[in-house]
Design an enzyme around this catalytic site. Structure first.
Site, PDB file in Angstrom:
ATOM      1  N   CYS A   1       0.784  -1.238  -0.156  1.00 23.92           N
ATOM      2  CA  CYS A   1      -0.056   0.105   0.032  1.00 23.92           C
ATOM      3  C   CYS A   1       0.861   1.155   0.172  1.00 23.92           C
ATOM      4  O   CYS A   1       1.421   1.712   1.037  1.00 23.92           O
ATOM      5  CB  CYS A   1      -0.809   0.021   1.182  1.00 23.92           C
ATOM      6  SG  CYS A   1      -2.248   1.114   1.310  1.00 23.92           S
TER       7      CYS A   1
ATOM      8  N   CYS B   1      -7.886   5.833  -7.438  1.00 26.03           N
ATOM      9  CA  CYS B   1      -6.926   6.795  -6.234  1.00 26.03           C
ATOM     10  C   CYS B   1      -6.575   8.155  -6.316  1.00 26.03           C
ATOM     11  O   CYS B   1      -6.436   8.666  -7.323  1.00 26.03           O
ATOM     12  CB  CYS B   1      -5.513   5.999  -6.066  1.00 26.03           C
ATOM     13  SG  CYS B   1      -4.606   6.340  -4.611  1.00 26.03           S
TER      14      CYS B   1
END
Length: 429
Positions: free
Chosen positions: A159, A353
């Site tokens: 991540c 994102c």
């Protein structure tokens, strides 16, 4: 009558419960097992860590909302899943039986894999609201006593967006505090290049992120393995493309925020046929476990193999929209099973994102997240505004007990982003 249990009430589990409630028949029941009753919007943790949000701004008590939606809540948390017995042992020693189980636990944070890493060691974290709150106190100390900063992720992490986001947000916060000129910053990552993101780049994320880091005077070390962390010093081995040692760095720091590697949670660890060696749940294209066909899984706890070979372990991220597509597919497929049909829905796994930097940001879309795909990336002040708007919208959705609104669907349609592939009939096995 069937009993469906959702294990976990994070970003995926909470929306999973709402969407599953809409799909179930009148006679079916739904229970969520979670440690505590609180939902926290994890994407806002970088803001909490610099004081731009308070804990109460991004948390929701789920008890009342779940009750209103006829969803039972077991806040004791899970100790162990027993898939052969179709039940879960809770931390208080009681058991919950299920007909269908949806595992949405999120990850276990593997700070212990690097000596000195994490809140119990010498670095900070933004993975949990408690961590972000503690990090805020350390950022305040940094403002009072400026010094070198290290931000990034360790080998095996999956991540990377939040690490870049926090680096930029911290840069902005330090500039506003008028101490940035006394805080040299270094970004440390196992990625083979800046902007890899565990996805081998998305559009021009390499160019965009490198340019942003240069503009903000943030140095970086890629192909970096963090071997250990001492008080005030991070020990890093930089490797070549073949994995051979290139250089050793003993990096001094006054403050550091490093994302850890993820692994599966103890409740599912080492269950043969359910999880891989890292403890992540293995699934087919219908989000369904191959060994236990009444178990589905969504979110960060799902096993996804790396996209390609890299000198150091670099995991694949599971972004929020990707998780929501898993939710929709899972609800559709369990609904089909309850009606005596076969699963047909396949999640797109599109990645959307928004990485904020406090005054602007960088956005990317990968359709789907796993290549071959269409890539798009961009930057500007609109990204910051979009992320603030999405935070408010998503928290409103959680408080209202809704999985999606008409406006969200319309906006996604305009972007050409679909949660599901076209449903097609598959031959029964």
């Amino acid at each position: 009558m069937s009993h469906v249990v959702v294990l976990g009430a994070g970003l995926g589990g909470t929306i999973m419960a709402y969407e599953m409630r809409e799909t179930l028949r009148r006679e079916d029941s739904l229970t969520v097992v979670n440690l505590g009753t609180s939902y926290s919007f994890v994407p806002s943790n970088p803001w909490v860590a610099v004081g731009w949000r308070k804990r109460d701004d991004i948390t929701v008590d789920l008890a009342a909302t779940f009750k209103r939606r006829n969803i039972a809540l077991k806040p004791e948390g899970a100790k162990k899943v027993y898939p052969k017995e179709n039940r879960i042992e809770l931390n208080d020693g009681t058991f919950v039986d299920y007909d269908y189980l949806i595992i949405a636990t999120g990850p276990d944070l593997a700070f212990d894999e690097v000596p000195g890493l994490g809140p119990a060691g010498y670095t900070q974290s933004i993975c949990h609201i408690d961590h972000a709150t503690a990090t805020k106190a350390k950022v305040d100390e940094l403002v009072r006593n400026p010094g070198p900063v290290i931000v990034g992720a360790v080998q095996g992490a999956s991540c990377y967006g939040p690490a870049y986001e926090f680096a930029f947000i911290l840069d902005t916060a330090l500039r506003r505090a008028k101490v940035r000129d006394r805080v040299p910053m270094t970004f440390v990552t196992p990625e083979p290049y800046i902007g890899h993101l565990g996805l081998d780049g998305v559009g021009d994320t390499k160019g965009l992120l490198e340019s942003a880091m240069r503009d903000r005077h943030i140095k970086w070390i890629t192909n970096a393995k963090v071997t250990s962390v001492d008080a005030g010093t991070m020990h890093v081995e930089e490797v070549n493309e073949d994995g051979a040692l290139k250089a050793k760095h003993d990096l001094p720091f006054t403050f550091s925020m490093m994302l850890p590697a993820f692994r599966g949670v103890p409740a599912v660890k080492d269950i043969e046929g359910l999880v891989n060696p890292r403890g992540f749940v293995t699934i087919d294209k219908h989000q369904r476990n191959q060994t236990y066909p009444n178990i589905f899984s969504i979110g960060v706890c799902v096993a996804i193999p790396p996209l390609g070979k890299t000198p150091l372990p670099v995991g694949v991220p599971k972004t929020g929209f990707m998780i929501e597509s898993m939710v929709t597919a899972t609800a559709e497929n369990i609904g089909a099973l309850l009606r005596g049909e076969e699963p047909r829905a396949v999640a797109t796994w599109n990645a959307v994102c928004l990485a904020d930097s406090g005054d602007e940001g960088i956005a990317f879309v990968a359709q789907p997240q796993i290549p071959p795909r269409l890539n798009w990336s961009s930057q500007g002040k609109w990204v910051h505004a979009a992320k603030v708007g999405f935070e408010k919208y998503f928290l409103h959705k959680v408080r209202q007990g809704k999985s999606e609104t008409f406006y969200e669907g319309l906006a996604l349609d305009l972007l050409g982003i679909k949660k599901l592939k076209a449903i097609h009939m598959e031959p029964a096995e």
